[in-house]
Design a protein around this motif. Structure first.
Motif, PDB file in Angstrom:
ATOM      1  N   MET A 164       1.062   2.960  14.282  1.00 25.87           N
ATOM      2  CA  MET A 164       1.704   1.720  13.853  1.00 25.87           C
ATOM      3  C   MET A 164       1.736   1.585  12.339  1.00 25.87           C
ATOM      4  SD  MET A 164       0.547  -1.302  16.426  1.00 25.87           S
ATOM      5  CE  MET A 164       1.490  -2.396  15.386  1.00 25.87           C
ATOM      6  N   SER A 165       0.700   2.095  11.677  1.00 22.32           N
ATOM      7  CA  SER A 165       0.600   1.950  10.223  1.00 22.32           C
ATOM      8  C   SER A 165       1.531   2.880   9.472  1.00 22.32           C
ATOM      9  CB  SER A 165      -0.846   2.216   9.771  1.00 22.32           C
ATOM     10  OG  SER A 165      -1.753   1.357  10.407  1.00 22.32           O
ATOM     11  N   LEU A 166       1.856   4.012  10.061  1.00 23.04           N
ATOM     12  CA  LEU A 166       2.615   5.033   9.339  1.00 23.04           C
ATOM     13  C   LEU A 166       3.934   4.536   8.753  1.00 23.04           C
ATOM     14  CD1 LEU A 166       2.069   8.325  11.394  1.00 23.04           C
ATOM     15  CD2 LEU A 166       1.447   7.882   9.014  1.00 23.04           C
ATOM     16  N   PRO A 167       4.792   3.827   9.506  1.00 19.55           N
ATOM     17  CA  PRO A 167       6.054   3.387   8.899  1.00 19.55           C
ATOM     18  C   PRO A 167       5.862   2.499   7.676  1.00 19.55           C
ATOM     19  CG  PRO A 167       6.132   3.156  11.285  1.00 19.55           C
ATOM     20  CD  PRO A 167       4.722   3.471  10.937  1.00 19.55           C
ATOM     21  N   VAL A 168       4.886   1.603   7.728  1.00 18.26           N
ATOM     22  CA  VAL A 168       4.641   0.706   6.593  1.00 18.26           C
ATOM     23  C   VAL A 168       4.145   1.489   5.388  1.00 18.26           C
ATOM     24  CG1 VAL A 168       3.343  -1.306   5.806  1.00 18.26           C
ATOM     25  CG2 VAL A 168       4.141  -1.191   8.173  1.00 18.26           C
ATOM     26  N   ILE A 169       3.204   2.399   5.621  1.00 22.11           N
ATOM     27  CA  ILE A 169       2.637   3.175   4.514  1.00 22.11           C
ATOM     28  C   ILE A 169       3.688   4.089   3.902  1.00 22.11           C
ATOM     29  CG2 ILE A 169       0.945   4.950   3.930  1.00 22.11           C
ATOM     30  CD1 ILE A 169      -0.905   3.750   6.017  1.00 22.11           C
ATOM     31  N   ILE A 170       4.481   4.749   4.738  1.00 22.24           N
ATOM     32  CA  ILE A 170       5.509   5.653   4.219  1.00 22.24           C
ATOM     33  C   ILE A 170       6.542   4.881   3.405  1.00 22.24           C
ATOM     34  CG2 ILE A 170       7.402   7.178   4.875  1.00 22.24           C
ATOM     35  CD1 ILE A 170       5.756   8.042   7.278  1.00 22.24           C
ATOM     36  N   THR A 171       7.014   3.770   3.933  1.00 24.62           N
ATOM     37  CA  THR A 171       8.035   2.990   3.233  1.00 24.62           C
ATOM     38  C   THR A 171       7.519   2.459   1.903  1.00 24.62           C
ATOM     39  OG1 THR A 171       9.015   2.339   5.353  1.00 24.62           O
ATOM     40  CG2 THR A 171       9.580   1.023   3.424  1.00 24.62           C
ATOM     41  N   ALA A 172       6.328   1.840   1.910  1.00 22.14           N
ATOM     42  CA  ALA A 172       5.784   1.274   0.673  1.00 22.14           C
ATOM     43  C   ALA A 172       5.479   2.359  -0.351  1.00 22.14           C
ATOM     44  CB  ALA A 172       4.521   0.475   0.990  1.00 22.14           C
ATOM     45  N   SER A 173       4.918   3.476   0.100  1.00 21.02           N
ATOM     46  CA  SER A 173       4.578   4.556  -0.830  1.00 21.02           C
ATOM     47  C   SER A 173       5.827   5.188  -1.421  1.00 21.02           C
ATOM     48  CB  SER A 173       3.740   5.618  -0.110  1.00 21.02           C
ATOM     49  OG  SER A 173       2.548   5.075   0.400  1.00 21.02           O
ATOM     50  N   ARG A 174       6.834   5.371  -0.602  1.00 21.20           N
ATOM     51  CA  ARG A 174       8.068   5.969  -1.116  1.00 21.20           C
ATOM     52  C   ARG A 174       8.743   5.062  -2.137  1.00 21.20           C
ATOM     53  NH1 ARG A 174      13.553   7.542   2.283  1.00 21.20           N
ATOM     54  NH2 ARG A 174      14.525   8.768   0.621  1.00 21.20           N
ATOM     55  N   GLU A 175       8.793   3.771  -1.855  1.00 24.83           N
ATOM     56  CA  GLU A 175       9.381   2.836  -2.816  1.00 24.83           C
ATOM     57  C   GLU A 175       8.599   2.837  -4.121  1.00 24.83           C
ATOM     58  OE1 GLU A 175      12.204   1.281  -2.559  1.00 24.83           O
ATOM     59  OE2 GLU A 175      12.540   2.123  -0.564  1.00 24.83           O
ATOM     60  N   ALA A 176       7.272   2.920  -4.031  1.00 24.14           N
ATOM     61  CA  ALA A 176       6.459   2.951  -5.243  1.00 24.14           C
ATOM     62  C   ALA A 176       6.721   4.214  -6.046  1.00 24.14           C
ATOM     63  CB  ALA A 176       4.976   2.857  -4.871  1.00 24.14           C
ATOM     64  N   LEU A 177       6.876   5.339  -5.371  1.00 21.77           N
ATOM     65  CA  LEU A 177       7.150   6.602  -6.068  1.00 21.77           C
ATOM     66  C   LEU A 177       8.513   6.583  -6.740  1.00 21.77           C
ATOM     67  CD1 LEU A 177       5.794   9.018  -3.330  1.00 21.77           C
ATOM     68  CD2 LEU A 177       4.766   8.645  -5.572  1.00 21.77           C
TER      69      LEU A 177
END
Length: 283
Positions: A143-156
């Motif tokens: 469940m956490s993966l989509p949120v972490i991937i999206t937020a991390s990618r936007e930050a990068l």
């Protein structure tokens, strides 16, 4: 005049919608705080349930929730951050990346009960982990993966390209640029995404109900394959399956208040990290 009147009506409607939403939220919070604050005590937070869960505290549920969230982050953070780095730094816009983007966004909006059924089928039945701490944590990690991937990618992606070009001009390799330039400058956004994902999963009931949560256990789990109590499931049990709901009502409100305080604390931490990073950011 007609345009001004129309604009004023639109603004009034928007403000009314905000006030209605805030009034409903404040009403719920006031009800929980007023009825749950009197239950909170050191005894309530550090003792297990007793007398058929009509007395005592919620200590096993608190620790169980901490275990579930911690293990889910251990499993999801490396995969999520590395996936975001690959998508942001090592791929170009293509049909593949668009499909991946759509898939991640759809997963982020998938109901939690679907993840619970997925965890039940994969971790509990197929892999044989049974209903356990490990099965619940891995389900929450999914469940956490989509949120972490999206937020991390936007930050990068918010890191200016000039930083990368300057590093390349100095002779740095792609890996050195990512490790020493891009990730450190995007770290605040990555941490914010991780904290927000943990604040989401700590309040989920459906996934752990099918994969990990126990109706009652006075002791803490001794291995990854033990079932655990958790705050959201404990609240669900007390509210729907208690033999004496009137007697357990204070415990229900106390449990809800503790869960809200933990979620608010996690979100406040994310806001603090983001605000502090913005103050010291020079670009």
């Amino acid at each position: 005049m007609k345009e001004r009147l129309r604009e004023s009506l639109v603004v009034l409607g928007l403000r009314s919608a905000v006030f209605v939403a805030l009034a409903g939220l404040l009403g719920v919070l006031f009800d929980i705080v007023s009825k749950g604050a009197g239950v909170l005590s050191w005894k309530f937070l550090t003792e297990p349930p007793m007398a058929g869960m009509t007395e005592g505290g919620i200590f096993p549920a608190i620790i169980g929730s901490v275990y579930l969230v911690t293990l889910s982050l251990v499993a999801s953070v490396p995969i999520g951050v590395l996936s975001a780095i690959y998508l942001a730094e090592y791929t170009k816009q293509s049909r593949f990346t668009r499909i991946v983007d759509v898939s991640i966004r759809n997963l982020a909006g998938t109901p939690s009960i679907v993840f619970g059924l997925f965890g039940l089928g994969l971790f509990v039945n197929f892999l044989g982990f049974r209903q356990s701490l490990l099965s619940g944590a891995l389900t929450l990690a999914c469940m956490s993966l989509p949120v972490i991937i999206t937020a991390s990618r936007e930050a990068l992606l918010t890191v200016p390209n000039e930083f990368r070009e300057a590093a390349y001009a100095l002779g740095a390799t792609k890996l050195q640029v990512v490790r020493r330039v891009v990730v450190p400058n995007a770290l605040a956004g990555i941490l914010t995404g991780i904290v927000l994902s943990s604040s989401r999963v700590i309040g989920e009931t459906a996934p752990i109900m099918l994969t990990a949560a126990a109706f009652y256990t006075p002791s803490l789990p001794s291995s990854f394959f033990d079932r655990v109590m958790a705050l959201p499931f404990h609240l669900f049990v007390m509210a729907t399956q208690s033999a004496n709901p009137l007697k357990t009502a204070p415990i229900q409100y106390g449990t809800a208040l503790v869960l809200i305080l933990i979620a608010v604390g996690l979100n406040a931490t994310a806001l603090f990290v983001r605000a502090r990073r913005r103050r010291i950011k020079a670009w």
